[in-house]
Design a protein around this motif. Structure first.
Motif, PDB file in Angstrom:
ATOM      1  N   LYS A 434       1.032  -0.863  -0.288  1.00 59.89           N
ATOM      2  CA  LYS A 434       0.056   0.142   0.048  1.00 59.89           C
ATOM      3  C   LYS A 434       0.926   1.417   0.314  1.00 59.89           C
ATOM      4  O   LYS A 434       1.149   2.296  -0.607  1.00 59.89           O
ATOM      5  N   ASN A 435       1.875   1.261   1.015  1.00 61.36           N
ATOM      6  CA  ASN A 435       2.408   2.521   1.225  1.00 61.36           C
ATOM      7  C   ASN A 435       3.599   2.710  -0.077  1.00 61.36           C
ATOM      8  O   ASN A 435       3.517   3.762  -1.191  1.00 61.36           O
ATOM      9  N   ALA A 436       3.865   1.664  -0.857  1.00 58.01           N
ATOM     10  CA  ALA A 436       4.610   1.598  -2.154  1.00 58.01           C
ATOM     11  C   ALA A 436       3.664   2.428  -3.357  1.00 58.01           C
ATOM     12  O   ALA A 436       4.716   3.177  -3.781  1.00 58.01           O
ATOM     13  N   ASP A 437       2.196   1.768  -3.130  1.00 62.69           N
ATOM     14  CA  ASP A 437       1.758   2.511  -4.202  1.00 62.69           C
ATOM     15  C   ASP A 437       1.208   3.898  -4.061  1.00 62.69           C
ATOM     16  O   ASP A 437       1.056   4.338  -4.904  1.00 62.69           O
ATOM     17  N   ILE A 438       1.460   4.353  -3.014  1.00 67.53           N
ATOM     18  CA  ILE A 438       0.810   5.809  -2.479  1.00 67.53           C
ATOM     19  C   ILE A 438       2.122   6.320  -3.043  1.00 67.53           C
ATOM     20  O   ILE A 438       1.895   7.757  -3.730  1.00 67.53           O
ATOM     21  N   ALA A 439       3.516   6.049  -3.006  1.00 70.27           N
ATOM     22  CA  ALA A 439       4.775   6.625  -3.374  1.00 70.27           C
ATOM     23  C   ALA A 439       4.531   7.193  -5.153  1.00 70.27           C
ATOM     24  O   ALA A 439       4.877   7.592  -5.193  1.00 70.27           O
ATOM     25  N   ASN A 449       6.918   9.389 -15.094  1.00 73.70           N
ATOM     26  CA  ASN A 449       8.365   9.235 -15.415  1.00 73.70           C
ATOM     27  C   ASN A 449       9.677   9.687 -14.295  1.00 73.70           C
ATOM     28  O   ASN A 449      10.793  10.127 -14.462  1.00 73.70           O
ATOM     29  N   THR A 450       9.271   9.256 -13.017  1.00 71.51           N
ATOM     30  CA  THR A 450      10.018   9.276 -11.737  1.00 71.51           C
ATOM     31  C   THR A 450       9.573   8.606 -11.258  1.00 71.51           C
ATOM     32  O   THR A 450       8.548   7.790 -10.721  1.00 71.51           O
ATOM     33  N   PHE A 451      10.907   8.948  -9.577  1.00 71.30           N
ATOM     34  CA  PHE A 451      10.308   7.868  -8.639  1.00 71.30           C
ATOM     35  C   PHE A 451      10.180   8.922  -7.243  1.00 71.30           C
ATOM     36  O   PHE A 451      10.958   9.829  -7.039  1.00 71.30           O
ATOM     37  N   ARG A 452       9.408   8.061  -6.602  1.00 76.29           N
ATOM     38  CA  ARG A 452       9.195   8.806  -4.927  1.00 76.29           C
ATOM     39  C   ARG A 452       9.565   7.492  -3.626  1.00 76.29           C
ATOM     40  O   ARG A 452       8.740   6.861  -4.266  1.00 76.29           O
ATOM     41  N   LEU A 453       9.806   7.515  -3.327  1.00 71.45           N
ATOM     42  CA  LEU A 453       9.942   6.914  -1.324  1.00 71.45           C
ATOM     43  C   LEU A 453       9.216   7.735  -1.365  1.00 71.45           C
ATOM     44  O   LEU A 453       9.520   8.149  -0.624  1.00 71.45           O
ATOM     45  N   PHE A 454       8.696   5.870  -0.715  1.00 72.79           N
ATOM     46  CA  PHE A 454       7.545   6.657   0.570  1.00 72.79           C
ATOM     47  C   PHE A 454       8.200   7.338   1.728  1.00 72.79           C
ATOM     48  O   PHE A 454       8.716   6.963   2.447  1.00 72.79           O
ATOM     49  N   ASN A 455       7.344   8.080   2.482  1.00 73.51           N
ATOM     50  CA  ASN A 455       7.786   9.158   3.470  1.00 73.51           C
ATOM     51  C   ASN A 455       6.544   9.523   4.312  1.00 73.51           C
ATOM     52  O   ASN A 455       4.677   9.859   3.628  1.00 73.51           O
ATOM     53  N   GLN A 456       6.066   9.836   5.459  1.00 75.66           N
ATOM     54  CA  GLN A 456       5.187  10.071   6.633  1.00 75.66           C
ATOM     55  C   GLN A 456       5.062  11.412   5.774  1.00 75.66           C
ATOM     56  O   GLN A 456       3.930  11.559   6.215  1.00 75.66           O
TER      57      GLN A 456
END
Length: 721
Positions: A434-439, A449-456
């Motif tokens: 779920k959190n990877a999906d949010i990110a 075309n980019t990347f985001r690491l999940f954070n609170q």
């Protein structure tokens, strides 16, 4: 004459090996043959032993005059044909006793004896039972003289059971020869004594080769010693065994055989034979392997599917937790993939998905996990430490940048990637996913075309809207929506008069999403139009299904959003839903909000009239919350008016709500409109509305919105009773 009868009877008894009990020394006098019509007897009273023998015989006997009438019959003959006594047969014509289809045969057999062609005959025919049924018999006939005239002596044996046994035997032979299952019969030492053609077809061994050989299935090789021991023990104790074992064909190939064996015992209870029935289980095993593979793998790409991913992910988490190691999960979504499907078709889209999967796999180590999560979404799972998450994510993004060549077309797509780690971002597979999906959706919101690491620190409210909108676009195709239904109850007697269809969203990771969270968003994005069409279609289909089950539910009410009401194809959508479902139009009610009608009153009147022409009922929902007046109701072709819950909430204690509600009910009835009050939560509200003349109530007092099964159990089934 008596000598002829005695000789014939003795001959038949000897032929069929019947044994007659010895005659008692003090047997009663033999009764005379039945008298003929002129009062004379057929013959003098015979000896006592013969008379008793004829009457106690297991063989039917009767005598015929030359005209075919019965002179005499014994009790066995009468019983064979269902008569209470032999006297009932006396004087009857034999043509009344024989089946019509065999009458010609019987007359011919009589004629050749009477004209002296033969002295005796033997033939089979069908006699008529008293109840009209037919009995197969074998007749041994001869001719004799009585008072200078010939009479026919007929001795009859019931052969129905024998013929049925022969028929059953022939049928068993045909089954044995034609069945697709292999059958082998062995003696007590498991040596083969018979096989059917299917045995040869499956094993390759001809019957001549197999006969006399020990059955390998039952005796087995050393590798099967354990299973054979268990089989023999079960056969000895229970008389039956079944299970799977490996067998070898004549060409040396092995195949899985499903074998069922029964032990046959002789009259002394000793096992004399074994009967084995077996099938080649190869195709079934192959099908099981394919089904097992498809249960965990995507049929298009061959990658793990969602089920397989969650199973392996949970295992990897357990291993990582025990080893105190980390895991990284990447959630990948292909940008602009929908454009490919829309422009070049789904076949091209499928080819693109396969090519994208191959490129992603090329970036991974052999033991890294790659799965197709659904649609154009992929998931990568690997151990932490080899590459920083941002570097690995960029490698995955870069793998998509090179053009794809599909059916001669050069295609360009990009990927948005979100990432979450175990145990930092969650303790289990569901949370990490779920959190990877949010990110990943956050990456899409940043321009794709980019990347985001999940954070609170990600903005929960903005993210919530973004996630809902993106998920909402795929929810229908993923079959994530479901209809609940809330009863509408008559205030007069508490009976069910209608149900309102209410949409619910069963999100795969968020669970049941409240309507207030996604309906406004669907309105804003325009998704409410296709979503509303789906609701209308499903509600009509459900209503038709209830009718087919015999349930009475009044009408099914469906809400139309303002954007639906303004759509050019609304009438076509309504008509299509009714035609496709088969629901009578009179059982559909469409609810339109007051604000939707008042947005363009003139057009609304025309549209409402055309809706009424389709045969559906029309109601105004949430009346009193907009800027219309009660007087404006008269210009609209309506059937029902729904009082908004905001007025119901205060009754019967709030004087203003009481006055407004009473006024709405009174004027609605003057305009011949049915009134429904929604949001009824307690008995005081219901009692007030009943006294005020409100027709129907709807709310938690009766039931909250219910799934189909619950509504059927609690309401519809009760109404049937």
């Amino acid at each position: 004459m008596h000598r002829r009868i005695s000789n014939a009877f003795v001959a038949m008894q000897a032929k069929y090996r019947r044994r007659t009990p010895p005659l008692a020394a003090n047997a009663g006098d033999y009764r005379h043959f039945d008298s003929v019509s002129d009062g004379s007897s057929l013959a003098p009273e015979p000896e006592r032993g013969l008379g008793h023998l004829l009457e106690q015989s297991l063989i039917g006997l009767f005598l015929l005059r030359h005209d075919g009438s019965v002179v005499y019959a014994n009790d066995k003959m009468a019983g064979l044909l269902g008569y209470d006594s032999a006297a009932q047969l006396s004087g009857m014509s034999v043509t009344a006793l024989v089946a019509p289809e065999d009458l010609v045969l019987l007359l011919a057999q009589q004629r050749i004896r009477l004209d002296g062609s033969v002295a005796s005959v033997r033939y089979s025919c069908r006699f008529l039972h008293k109840d009209g049924s037919r009995r197969w018999v074998e007749v041994h006939g001869s001719v004799s003289q009585y008072q200078g005239r010939p009479v026919l002596l007929e001795m009859v044996l019931d052969v129905g059971q024998r013929l049925e046994s022969e028929r059953q035997s022939r049928l068993a032979d045909r089954v044995f020869e034609s069945t697709s299952e292999g059958i082998l019969i062995t003696d007590a030492a498991f040596c083969i004594v018979a096989v059917n053609p299917a045995f040869t077809l499956i094993t390759g061994y001809e019957a001549g080769v197999a006969m006399g050989k020990p059955s390998r299935m039952m005796t087995g090789a050393s590798a099967q010693a354990e299973i054979n021991r268990g089989m023999l023990e079960k056969l000895a104790s229970a008389g039956h065994w079944q299970g799977e074992m490996k067998d070898r064909r004549k060409d040396g190939s092995w195949y899985p055989a499903w074998l069922s064996i029964s032990a046959i015992r002789d009259p002394q209870g000793v096992i004399s034979n074994y009967v084995g029935v077996f099938t080649d289980n190869t195709l079934r095993k192959e099908a099981e392997r394919k089904l097992a593979f498809l249960a965990d793998h995507d049929s298009l790409t061959g990658l793990l599917n969602r089920n397989g991913l969650m199973r392996i992910f949970s295992q990897r988490i357990d291993q990582a937790r025990a080893a105190q190691k980390s895991l990284v999960l990447y959630f990948i979504d292909l940008d602009r993939f929908k454009t490919v499907n829309d422009t070049l078709g789904h076949h091209a889209g499928d080819q693109l998905l396969v090519a994208a999967a191959q490129r992603l796999r090329a970036e991974l180590a052999e033991d890294d996990v790659l799965a197709r999560f659904g649609g154009d979404e992929f998931v990568v799972l690997l151990g932490a430490g080899e590459k920083p998450p941002a570097v690995m994510a960029q490698d995955l993004i870069n793998s998509m940048l090179r053009p794809f060549m599909i059916n001669g077309h050069e295609m360009f797509i990009t990927a948005s990637v979100g990432s979450a780690t175990f145990p930092e971002h969650g303790p289990d597979a569901v949370t990490i996913l779920k959190n990877a999906d949010i990110a990943m959706y956050h990456a899409k919101d940043r321009g794709k075309n980019t990347f985001r690491l999940f954070n609170q620190e990600m903005s929960h409210h903005a993210l919530e809207k973004m996630l809902l909108e993106n998920s909402l676009r795929h929810a229908v195709e993923r079959d994530e929506f479901v209809l609940y239904f809330q009863p509408q109850v008559a205030t007069s007697d508490g009976s069910l008069r209608g149900v309102e269809a209410l949409l619910r969203w069963q999100h795969p990771t968020r669970g049941l999403v409240a309507p207030g969270m996604f309906i406004p968003l669907a309105e804003q994005t325009g998704l409410i139009v296709p979503l509303g069409a789906w609701v209308l279609r499903q509600a009509c289909l459900q209503g038709r299904a209830w009718l087919d089950q015999g349930y009475q539910f009044g009408r099914v009410a469906v809400n139309l959003s303002p954007r639906q009401f303004a759509a050019d194809d609304l009438l076509a959508v309504i008509d299509a839903a009714l035609v496709q479902s088969g629901l009578p139009s009179s059982m559909l009610e469409l609810e339109i909000t007051e604000s939707a009608i008042m947005h363009n009153p003139q057009d609304a009147v025309v549209l409402l009239e055309r809706m009424r022409e389709l045969g559906v009922a029309v109601s105004v929902d949430d009346f009193g919350t907009g800027y219309s007046s009660l007087a404006s109701l008269k210009q609209y072709p309506l059937d029902t008016l729904k009082i908004d819950r905001s007025f119901v909430r205060g009754i019967p204690h709030d004087a203003d709500d009481v006055a407004i509600t009473e006024a709405i009910i009174a004027i609605a009835h003057k305009l011949r409109l049915q009134v429904v009050a929604e949001g009824v939560e307690n008995e005081d509200q219901r009692d007030f509305l009943r006294a005020a003349g409100c027709d129907l109530t709807q709310g938690y007092l009766h039931a909250q919105p219910l799934p189909v099964a619950e509504l059927e159990r609690l309401w519809l089934a009760q109404a049937v009773r």
